[in-house]
Motif scaffolding. Structure first.
Motif, PDB file in Angstrom:
ATOM      1  N   ILE A 284       0.200 -21.338   4.049  1.00 19.32           N
ATOM      2  CA  ILE A 284      -0.659 -21.224   5.231  1.00 19.32           C
ATOM      3  C   ILE A 284      -1.793 -22.231   5.108  1.00 19.32           C
ATOM      4  O   ILE A 284      -2.393 -22.372   4.052  1.00 19.32           O
ATOM      5  CB  ILE A 284      -1.261 -19.806   5.361  1.00 19.32           C
ATOM      6  N   SER A 285      -2.067 -22.913   6.207  1.00 17.64           N
ATOM      7  CA  SER A 285      -3.226 -23.785   6.269  1.00 17.64           C
ATOM      8  C   SER A 285      -4.298 -23.044   7.057  1.00 17.64           C
ATOM      9  O   SER A 285      -4.138 -22.808   8.250  1.00 17.64           O
ATOM     10  CB  SER A 285      -2.866 -25.096   6.967  1.00 17.64           C
ATOM     11  N   ALA A 286      -5.366 -22.637   6.352  1.00 20.12           N
ATOM     12  CA  ALA A 286      -6.454 -21.893   6.983  1.00 20.12           C
ATOM     13  C   ALA A 286      -7.780 -22.379   6.414  1.00 20.12           C
ATOM     14  O   ALA A 286      -8.429 -21.692   5.627  1.00 20.12           O
ATOM     15  CB  ALA A 286      -6.266 -20.398   6.751  1.00 20.12           C
ATOM     16  N   PRO A 287      -8.189 -23.597   6.802  1.00 24.95           N
ATOM     17  CA  PRO A 287      -9.403 -24.171   6.222  1.00 24.95           C
ATOM     18  C   PRO A 287     -10.658 -23.328   6.435  1.00 24.95           C
ATOM     19  O   PRO A 287     -11.530 -23.305   5.568  1.00 24.95           O
ATOM     20  CB  PRO A 287      -9.524 -25.536   6.897  1.00 24.95           C
ATOM     21  N   GLU A 288     -10.751 -22.616   7.561  1.00 26.31           N
ATOM     22  CA  GLU A 288     -11.938 -21.796   7.800  1.00 26.31           C
ATOM     23  C   GLU A 288     -12.051 -20.703   6.750  1.00 26.31           C
ATOM     24  O   GLU A 288     -13.128 -20.449   6.204  1.00 26.31           O
ATOM     25  CB  GLU A 288     -11.903 -21.157   9.207  1.00 26.31           C
ATOM     26  N   ILE A 289     -10.937 -20.047   6.452  1.00 22.96           N
ATOM     27  CA  ILE A 289     -10.934 -18.975   5.454  1.00 22.96           C
ATOM     28  C   ILE A 289     -11.228 -19.552   4.069  1.00 22.96           C
ATOM     29  O   ILE A 289     -12.014 -18.993   3.306  1.00 22.96           O
ATOM     30  CB  ILE A 289      -9.581 -18.219   5.471  1.00 22.96           C
ATOM     31  N   SER A 290     -10.624 -20.679   3.755  1.00 20.47           N
ATOM     32  CA  SER A 290     -10.844 -21.297   2.448  1.00 20.47           C
ATOM     33  C   SER A 290     -12.296 -21.733   2.267  1.00 20.47           C
ATOM     34  O   SER A 290     -12.855 -21.589   1.181  1.00 20.47           O
ATOM     35  CB  SER A 290      -9.903 -22.487   2.254  1.00 20.47           C
ATOM     36  N   ASN A 291     -12.898 -22.253   3.326  1.00 17.50           N
ATOM     37  CA  ASN A 291     -14.310 -22.652   3.241  1.00 17.50           C
ATOM     38  C   ASN A 291     -15.213 -21.437   3.035  1.00 17.50           C
ATOM     39  O   ASN A 291     -16.167 -21.488   2.263  1.00 17.50           O
ATOM     40  CB  ASN A 291     -14.733 -23.445   4.475  1.00 17.50           C
ATOM     41  N   GLN A 292     -14.901 -20.338   3.720  1.00 15.16           N
ATOM     42  CA  GLN A 292     -15.667 -19.105   3.535  1.00 15.16           C
ATOM     43  C   GLN A 292     -15.542 -18.614   2.090  1.00 15.16           C
ATOM     44  O   GLN A 292     -16.520 -18.215   1.475  1.00 15.16           O
ATOM     45  CB  GLN A 292     -15.158 -18.006   4.479  1.00 15.16           C
ATOM     46  N   LEU A 293     -14.324 -18.645   1.583  1.00 10.52           N
ATOM     47  CA  LEU A 293     -14.064 -18.212   0.215  1.00 10.52           C
ATOM     48  C   LEU A 293     -14.826 -19.089  -0.786  1.00 10.52           C
ATOM     49  O   LEU A 293     -15.451 -18.584  -1.716  1.00 10.52           O
ATOM     50  CB  LEU A 293     -12.554 -18.258  -0.059  1.00 10.52           C
ATOM     51  N   LYS A 294     -14.806 -20.391  -0.543  1.00 16.31           N
ATOM     52  CA  LYS A 294     -15.521 -21.336  -1.422  1.00 16.31           C
ATOM     53  C   LYS A 294     -17.020 -21.008  -1.441  1.00 16.31           C
ATOM     54  O   LYS A 294     -17.650 -21.002  -2.502  1.00 16.31           O
ATOM     55  CB  LYS A 294     -15.283 -22.762  -0.923  1.00 16.31           C
ATOM     56  N   LYS A 295     -17.589 -20.723  -0.258  1.00 16.53           N
ATOM     57  CA  LYS A 295     -19.010 -20.388  -0.176  1.00 16.53           C
ATOM     58  C   LYS A 295     -19.317 -19.071  -0.884  1.00 16.53           C
ATOM     59  O   LYS A 295     -20.317 -18.961  -1.604  1.00 16.53           O
ATOM     60  CB  LYS A 295     -19.458 -20.312   1.289  1.00 16.53           C
TER      61      LYS A 295
ATOM     62  N   ILE B 261     -17.713 -17.729  -3.350  1.00 12.88           N
ATOM     63  CA  ILE B 261     -17.595 -17.958  -4.790  1.00 12.88           C
ATOM     64  C   ILE B 261     -18.793 -18.756  -5.298  1.00 12.88           C
ATOM     65  O   ILE B 261     -19.338 -18.456  -6.355  1.00 12.88           O
ATOM     66  CB  ILE B 261     -16.245 -18.630  -5.117  1.00 12.88           C
ATOM     67  N   ALA B 262     -19.240 -19.755  -4.536  1.00 18.01           N
ATOM     68  CA  ALA B 262     -20.412 -20.551  -4.921  1.00 18.01           C
ATOM     69  C   ALA B 262     -21.643 -19.671  -5.059  1.00 18.01           C
ATOM     70  O   ALA B 262     -22.475 -19.876  -5.942  1.00 18.01           O
ATOM     71  CB  ALA B 262     -20.651 -21.666  -3.913  1.00 18.01           C
ATOM     72  N   ASN B 263     -21.746 -18.656  -4.191  1.00 23.21           N
ATOM     73  CA  ASN B 263     -22.884 -17.726  -4.256  1.00 23.21           C
ATOM     74  C   ASN B 263     -22.906 -16.924  -5.551  1.00 23.21           C
ATOM     75  O   ASN B 263     -23.942 -16.379  -5.922  1.00 23.21           O
ATOM     76  CB  ASN B 263     -22.880 -16.769  -3.063  1.00 23.21           C
ATOM     77  N   THR B 264     -21.797 -16.850  -6.240  1.00 21.58           N
ATOM     78  CA  THR B 264     -21.733 -16.117  -7.514  1.00 21.58           C
ATOM     79  C   THR B 264     -22.051 -17.031  -8.695  1.00 21.58           C
ATOM     80  O   THR B 264     -22.092 -16.580  -9.834  1.00 21.58           O
ATOM     81  CB  THR B 264     -20.337 -15.506  -7.749  1.00 21.58           C
ATOM     82  N   GLY B 265     -22.200 -18.343  -8.405  1.00 24.74           N
ATOM     83  CA  GLY B 265     -22.449 -19.299  -9.473  1.00 24.74           C
ATOM     84  C   GLY B 265     -21.181 -19.936 -10.005  1.00 24.74           C
ATOM     85  O   GLY B 265     -21.215 -20.733 -10.937  1.00 24.74           O
TER      86      GLY B 265
END
Length: 163
Positions: free
Chosen positions: A119-130, A132-136
């Motif tokens: 599945i190509s879902a860049p919006e979901i992947s970007n949310q997930l990346k953010k 995860i970034a919030n956890t350090g």
């Protein structure tokens, strides 16, 4: 509305997909050797992921002198070139369905039979990346595996359940 694209194994013929893989490798100055091509062919012919020993068994039927390092080297090359995906959820590999199209950032993997949907879902992947970034932490891969049960396995499971 989120835009998502998903690909299944039935979109193109195996020979079309092998030709695309060969052209992609050539355009990068890489060589899809006969062994690499055979490993990819075996994966393209399956509609599920394959474990290394399954690929070795299949290779031995075609090339009786095949050894595990031969298969692992082919898998490593194919993965580096984006022609296959390594699936930690089932300790196996699967062919990339559409190497010339969308980036596949989500891989839905049936943990029972090994079937995979890209599945190509860049919006979901970007949310997930953010998130995860919030956890350090930061992602170490551009693909996220989602462990699931496909409809066929779910139906089989329900038909076997005595309750």
């Amino acid at each position: 509305m989120h835009s998502t694209h998903h690909h299944s194994h039935s979109d193109k013929s195996v020979s079309q997909r092998l030709l695309e893989a060969e052209q992609l490798c050539e355009s990068r100055g890489k060589r899809l050797t006969p062994i690499r091509q055979q490993v990819l062919r075996l994966m393209l012919e399956e509609s599920r992921s394959l474990k290394a020993y399954e690929l070795l068994d299949a290779m031995l039927a075609i090339h009786p002198k095949s050894k595990p390092p031969t298969v692992y080297r082919a898998l490593e090359f194919l993965e580096e070139e984006g022609l296959i995906h390594r699936l930690d959820a089932v300790n196996a590999w699967t062919a990339c369905i559409d190497v010339n199209s969308h980036h596949h950032d989500l891989l839905v993997v049936c943990t029972q039979c090994g079937k995979v949907v890209e599945i190509s879902a860049p919006e979901i992947s970007n949310q997930l990346k953010k998130l995860i970034a919030n956890t350090g932490f930061s992602l170490t891969s551009n693909e996220t595996e989602i462990r699931a049960t496909c409809a066929q396995c779910k139906a089989k499971e329900q038909s076997e359940d005595p309750h």
